[in-house]
Write an enzyme that holds these catalytic residues in place. Structure first.
Site, short mmCIF file in Angstrom:
data_model
loop_
_atom_site.label_atom_id
_atom_site.label_comp_id
_atom_site.label_asym_id
_atom_site.label_seq_id
_atom_site.Cartn_x
_atom_site.Cartn_y
_atom_site.Cartn_z
N ASP A 168 -36.11 -46.89 -72.87
CA ASP A 168 -34.79 -47.35 -73.30
C ASP A 168 -34.26 -46.44 -74.40
O ASP A 168 -34.52 -45.24 -74.39
CB ASP A 168 -34.90 -48.81 -73.77
CG ASP A 168 -33.64 -49.61 -73.47
OD1 ASP A 168 -32.62 -49.35 -74.12
OD2 ASP A 168 -33.68 -50.48 -72.59
N HIS A 209 -30.99 -52.13 -78.07
CA HIS A 209 -31.30 -52.66 -76.73
C HIS A 209 -32.80 -52.64 -76.44
O HIS A 209 -33.40 -53.64 -76.02
CB HIS A 209 -30.55 -51.82 -75.70
CG HIS A 209 -30.54 -52.38 -74.32
ND1 HIS A 209 -31.38 -51.92 -73.33
CD2 HIS A 209 -29.79 -53.35 -73.75
CE1 HIS A 209 -31.15 -52.59 -72.20
NE2 HIS A 209 -30.19 -53.46 -72.44
N SER A 387 -30.47 -57.00 -68.13
CA SER A 387 -31.27 -56.30 -69.14
C SER A 387 -32.27 -57.24 -69.79
O SER A 387 -33.34 -56.81 -70.22
CB SER A 387 -30.37 -55.71 -70.22
OG SER A 387 -29.72 -54.56 -69.76
#
Length: 550
Positions: A168, A209, A387
């Site tokens: 990520d 994230h 996600s």
């Protein structure tokens, strides 16, 4: 009364037992005897040969009187075991029950009862946001609307010995929730070319994230901070690759980085979800995925978990996502807290399963760790989209691998297929030739940690992978307008199957080349001999598709 086609035989067994032997007496269950704590004695009586007539009940009464006690009857179904209680109003009684019972010829064993300390083995954590993690423990009345993981934890299956790497924008490994389980050996920063995957703050404040995904997987429990991960006993690594220009070679390195340390690769990203983009791994990325399942994890194969995509509101379809439709990945979609497909969730034939994430405006999102950079708190209640679903699935795979480390990448896919639960009756469920229900909205169903782990414990590995490839079919015909259609058929003969060695069908991969002025008007359907249909080319794109076994 209608006559029977066969003679009716009635056999009556008469059981007679000598009443002189109380150990063989049959009786209804007795109510549980009770006594004041500290005043009760359990005894086992011996029926001596010198005894004539009578019963054990009478013997128990006799022994109790001699010890200054009362018999409160047989203990459950334990023949010869009785509960004797001290008579409360005989405080001046000089008899000591233990001495009397120890010397009595008809007492085989005696013990004064005490209060036993027993704790309920329910999982409790002092992490402040754990009660808000509805996806782990749902307190609402809707049955089955959590991942059913607490029973797995109670059996000490927490992902121990398994490493999940989050590919990520980085992982803040110094965070209180991440640091105890952080795996530096499995981590790397491909954007800065150094071993530290720490995210870099940017002007948009969106490089949190990867940290959020890592927290979902392996946030440490009982540290009085934020929340708990699905596999809180596992280790979590980070590969920072999304915070800068991404090339095919970088992606290939990411998919195979430290693949003898990292067992599961969690990838919550993909091509643009705009309903127009058709893209996926390029040649090096494709080769790395294939190499990972062949050579990763000491030959059992790296497990690649990918998010299906968030382009549902744009009618995007995850069949046009080359990561989602690869046979080497576990494609995970999302459902909301009520088990329904959210507005953003994409549909596709390559969907393997779904798990929980955010929904509409009034529905809850996922609570997880967050970075503490840019003045953030280190905790969030707003992780959303597919996600958030993919890391939950990656954590559940870690639980499976602790229970059975030798599972191959294909074993994981098979177990998901067998154990995923069908729950939304409004979805487009179809049954394939193997008897499994599949939906373009939910794959084979909702992931259930309890079912996954228990199936993993007893799973027998699937045979080696073999394949069959048809010749190229050419059809130089014009595609007719709806409702007419152009049909191409290929028959796989029994002889061809024997030659290939195939016994079961896992995936069907279809590659098409079509010349058409308006791609969005095309719809491509795979029709299986069982009668099941897979929409492998929805209106809006076209390129290369792989679908689950039909």
């Amino acid at each position: 009364m209608a006559s029977s086609l066969f003679p009716l035989h009635v056999i009556v067994f008469v059981l007679t037992l000598p009443s002189a032997h109380p150990l063989l007496q049959l009786s209804s269950p007795l109510p549980a005897p009770t006594c004041e704590p500290g005043h009760s004695w359990a005894v086992q009586l011996r029926w001596g040969l010198e005894q004539e007539g009578g019963s054990l009940d009478e013997l128990a009464n006799q022994v109790a009187r001699e010890a200054g006690m009362e018999s409160h009857g047989q203990i459950g179904h334990l023949n010869g075991h009785y509960l004797l209680c001290r008579v409360q109003d005989e405080e001046g009684d000089p008899r000591v029950p233990g001495e009397v019972l120890g010397a009595h010829p008809n007492v085989l064993w005696h013990s004064q009862e005490g209060i036993l300390r027993r704790a309920k083995r329910a999982m409790t954590f002092n992490d402040p946001q754990y009660p808000s993690q509805w996806h782990l423990v749902s307190l609402r009345s809707v049955h089955g609307m959590d991942i059913n993981v607490t029973g797995v934890w109670e059996r000490d299956i927490t992902g121990a010995g398994v490493t999940v790497v989050v590919v990520d924008d980085g992982v803040q490994h110094t965070l209180e929730d991440i640091q105890p389980n952080y795996c530096p050996e499995g981590s790397y920063d491909l954007n800065s070319n150094d071993p530290d995957p720490m995210p870099h703050p940017d002007t948009r404040n969106d490089n949190h994230h990867g940290t959020r995904c890592a927290g979902e997987i392996a946030a440490a429990p009982n540290n009085s901070f934020c929340a708990v991960g699905v596999a809180y006993g596992s280790r979590v690594a980070g590969i920072r690759v999304l915070d800068g220009p991404l090339t095919d070679s970088m992606e290939a390195v990411a998919f195979n980085k430290h693949y003898q340390i990292n067992d599961v690769y969690s990838c919550s990203w993909g091509p643009d979800d705009d309903g127009r983009t058709v893209d996926g791994p390029h040649p090096l990325g494709k080769a790395a995925l294939q190499h990972g399942v062949i050579a990763g994890r000491k030959g059992f194969g790296s497990i690649f978990v990918v998010a299906s995509g968030n382009g549902g509101q744009y009618n995007d379809n995850c069949n046009y996502d080359g990561y989602a439709n690869s046979i080497y990945t576990v494609t995970v979609g999302a459902v909301d807290e009520n088990g329904r497909k959210p507005f953003y969730a994409e549909e596709c034939a390559s969907m393997l399963a779904v798990t929980f994430s955010s929904g509409g405006r009034h529905l809850r999102s996922i609570v997880t760790s967050d970075w503490s950079l840019q003045h953030a708190s280190g905790c969030t209640e707003g992780h959303t989209g597919t996600s958030a679903a993919a890391p939950l699935a990656a954590g559940m795979v870690a639980l499976m691998l602790q229970a059975r480390p030798c599972l191959s990448w294909r074993d994981i896919q098979h177990i998901i297929t067998y154990t995923a639960t069908r729950y939304d009756t409004e979805a487009d469920w179809e049954m394939n030739g193997a008897g499994f229900h599949h939906s373009h909205k939910h794959g084979f169903g909702l992931l259930n940690a309890w079912r996954l782990v228990n199936a993993a414990k007893v799973w027998e590995s699937v045979p080696f992978l073999v394949s069959y490839q048809s010749p190229i079919l050419k059809e130089l015909e014009t595609i007719p307008a709806y409702p007419n259609k152009l049909t191409l058929t290929w028959n796989v003969t029994a002889a061809a199957l024997r030659q290939s060695g195939m016994q079961t069908l896992e995936h069907v991969s279809v590659t098409v080349t079509i010349t058409h002025p308006r791609r969005g008007n095309l719809e491509i359907v795979l029709l299986c001999p069982s009668g099941m249909t897979s929409l492998i080319g929805a209106r809006g794109g076209g390129h290369e598709w792989a679908v689950p076994a039909q």
